[in-house]
Structures are given as C-alpha cells and as structure tokens.
Design a protein around this motif. Sequence first.
Motif, mmCIF file in Angstrom:
data_model
loop_
_atom_site.group_PDB
_atom_site.id
_atom_site.type_symbol
_atom_site.label_atom_id
_atom_site.label_comp_id
_atom_site.label_asym_id
_atom_site.label_seq_id
_atom_site.Cartn_x
_atom_site.Cartn_y
_atom_site.Cartn_z
ATOM 1 N N UNK A 75 -15.350 64.970 -24.554
ATOM 2 C CA UNK A 75 -14.416 64.629 -23.480
ATOM 3 C C UNK A 75 -13.791 65.905 -22.903
ATOM 4 N N UNK A 76 -13.870 66.030 -21.589
ATOM 5 C CA UNK A 76 -13.286 67.162 -20.890
ATOM 6 C C UNK A 76 -12.028 66.723 -20.146
ATOM 7 N N UNK A 77 -11.008 67.549 -20.187
ATOM 8 C CA UNK A 77 -9.824 67.351 -19.363
ATOM 9 C C UNK A 77 -10.061 68.059 -18.034
ATOM 10 N N UNK A 78 -9.791 67.392 -16.937
ATOM 11 C CA UNK A 78 -10.026 68.008 -15.633
ATOM 12 C C UNK A 78 -8.713 68.292 -14.916
ATOM 13 N N UNK A 79 -8.779 69.183 -13.950
ATOM 14 C CA UNK A 79 -7.588 69.541 -13.172
ATOM 15 C C UNK A 79 -7.138 68.405 -12.270
ATOM 16 N N UNK A 80 -8.009 67.445 -12.025
ATOM 17 C CA UNK A 80 -7.681 66.341 -11.122
ATOM 18 C C UNK A 80 -6.944 65.195 -11.807
ATOM 19 N N UNK A 81 -6.677 65.331 -13.111
ATOM 20 C CA UNK A 81 -5.873 64.318 -13.794
ATOM 21 C C UNK A 81 -6.664 63.213 -14.463
ATOM 22 N N UNK A 82 -7.992 63.320 -14.473
ATOM 23 C CA UNK A 82 -8.821 62.344 -15.168
ATOM 24 C C UNK A 82 -9.574 63.044 -16.294
ATOM 25 N N UNK A 83 -9.941 62.272 -17.313
ATOM 26 C CA UNK A 83 -10.806 62.792 -18.357
ATOM 27 C C UNK A 83 -12.249 62.453 -18.008
ATOM 28 N N UNK A 84 -13.179 63.219 -18.577
ATOM 29 C CA UNK A 84 -14.585 63.053 -18.213
ATOM 30 C C UNK A 84 -15.490 63.241 -19.421
ATOM 31 N N UNK A 85 -16.453 62.323 -19.570
ATOM 32 C CA UNK A 85 -17.594 62.542 -20.443
ATOM 33 C C UNK A 85 -18.761 62.870 -19.522
ATOM 34 N N UNK A 86 -19.217 64.131 -19.498
ATOM 35 C CA UNK A 86 -20.177 64.575 -18.494
ATOM 36 C C UNK A 86 -21.630 64.393 -18.935
ATOM 37 N N UNK A 87 -22.528 64.706 -18.000
ATOM 38 C CA UNK A 87 -23.964 64.721 -18.290
ATOM 39 C C UNK A 87 -24.620 65.789 -17.429
ATOM 40 N N UNK A 88 -25.885 66.043 -17.718
ATOM 41 C CA UNK A 88 -26.724 66.834 -16.815
ATOM 42 C C UNK A 88 -28.171 66.397 -17.014
ATOM 43 N N UNK A 89 -29.103 67.096 -16.395
ATOM 44 C CA UNK A 89 -30.492 66.644 -16.371
ATOM 45 C C UNK A 89 -31.124 66.560 -17.758
ATOM 46 N N UNK A 90 -30.562 67.271 -18.735
ATOM 47 C CA UNK A 90 -31.139 67.196 -20.078
ATOM 48 C C UNK A 90 -30.938 65.813 -20.701
ATOM 49 N N UNK A 91 -30.051 65.018 -20.133
ATOM 50 C CA UNK A 91 -29.925 63.628 -20.580
ATOM 51 C C UNK A 91 -31.239 62.884 -20.369
ATOM 52 N N UNK A 92 -31.911 63.146 -19.246
ATOM 53 C CA UNK A 92 -33.199 62.497 -18.969
ATOM 54 C C UNK A 92 -34.235 62.876 -20.026
ATOM 55 N N UNK A 93 -34.185 64.121 -20.505
ATOM 56 C CA UNK A 93 -35.130 64.558 -21.521
ATOM 57 C C UNK A 93 -34.923 63.831 -22.845
ATOM 58 N N UNK A 94 -33.711 63.317 -23.042
ATOM 59 C CA UNK A 94 -33.388 62.627 -24.295
ATOM 60 C C UNK A 94 -33.623 61.124 -24.206
ATOM 61 N N UNK A 95 -34.109 60.641 -23.049
ATOM 62 C CA UNK A 95 -34.229 59.190 -22.868
ATOM 63 C C UNK A 95 -35.184 58.556 -23.880
#
Length: 252
Positions: A75-95
């Motif tokens: 979980x990342x804290x963002x400057x915009x006031x929301x928390x985020x669980x992020x992803x990137x293209x390597x998620x597709x490699x793990x499908x």
Amino acid sequence: MVRVIAIFNVKGGVGKSTTTYNLGIGLARNNHQRVLLIDIDPQGNTGASLGIHVWELELQIKDLLQRKASLEEVILKTEQGVDLIPSNITLAEAEIPISGLPGRELLLKRAIAPLLDHYDYILIDCPPNIGVFAINALMASEEILVPVDMSYLGLIGISAINRTLEMVTTALDHSLTITGVLATRYDRRNNLSKEVFNSLGEYFGDRLLKTIIPETVKLREAPSFGQSIFDYDPKGRGAKAYQALVDEVTNQ
C-alpha cells in the motif's frame, strides 16, 4: 461500512482509470472519506495518473496475490489523499502462475479482508477483459460501476458485460449491485453521443447515472501531470462532472 466498488467494462478506452482515480480523490478530498484505490489492471494507469513511477515499483499487487508481500508493504500513500495498491505490466506476466493457485477467484478478496474496517471506499480499477484479474476484482466487490463511452462499440459491448455479471452471479454464486452505468467521453456536438446516451437510458433505465462525463482535453491531459482533474482544471467541466459523480455515488 466500507463500500467496495469495481470500475468495470470489458472494453478499453472507456475511462475506467480516469473514473477510478478522480472519483477516489473527489471522495477523499471533497467528502472527507477514507479511500483505497486498487489497480488490478496490468497497464498500471491508475498509479501512473497519480504520479507513481509504476516501472520502478519494488512490490505491487501481484506480490500480494502471490503472498510474497504483505498489505503494509504494497500500500502506497499518495499526495492526493488516497491510498493505492499499484500494478504494472509485470502483473500480466504473473497471470498464468496466479491462475494456477488454489481459490484463484478469491485471492484479492481474501487479501484485502483485513482492510475493510480501515476505509470508507475501496475502488478497484479492472482490466478490460474477463480474465483472472477481472474476476478477482468482481469477487472482491459488492458493487460495480460501469463506464461506457459514447461510441457504437461501447454500446454493443454491453452484452459482454451482462454475460460476465451472469457468470459471476450463477457460476461463482456472488451477487453484485450495479452502482450505476456512467456515460463517459460525451461530446455534446456529436449526434452519436446523444444517440448512444439515449440507447443506454432505454436499456438501463434508472441504473443510468444522471452524471455525464464530457469529452475534454483537460481530462486527457491531467494524468501526464500526475494530477486529478480537481487539481489540473478545478473550474472546468471535467471537475464539475466528477464532483457530480462523487455526490451521486455517496447519495446512494
């Protein structure tokens, strides 16, 4: 009580990510809600739109689903006031390896269960398909928000959405409430936009939200600056539309 909402459409380019992060930031900043955004789309657009360098992530949602990382680590804290669980293209490699895990449809639901008392809203940005990640998002959610762009292809894609919801309801025994169908990329100068919107109204009735997201350059530009529309063009049509969506969703 937390509301877990999947932002879902099997068609790409309809504004799922734009809706996820602008709705989330509007809820957090303007309505003082505790918000978590989950990006389960390998494109990683929600994180990128928040100014996160998604290619530099050490840990992300695939690590959570594979139990290689804890919630606290992803979980990342963002400057915009929301928390985020992020992803990137390597998620597709793990499908493929993720698809082989026991209880594969419930991996996300089980992973985020400890968070349900910590947030008022959890919004999940889904990939534009009905693969294992989209199914995980739907199974983790209680509601679904469906952005539909004002195009002929957007309209004919409704049948695929209905088939997916039927599969989740019957085969996987999980009910979803439709928060609403959201008209996006509406061009008031274009007759096709008006025709598609009217067709959506005839098909969905009162499930078609009153809010209409306009086609604006500012909405397309804002992600390149890592800003929400509320920061990038606070007095523009896009910001007004997304605040209207925030109000409409919270009043349900």
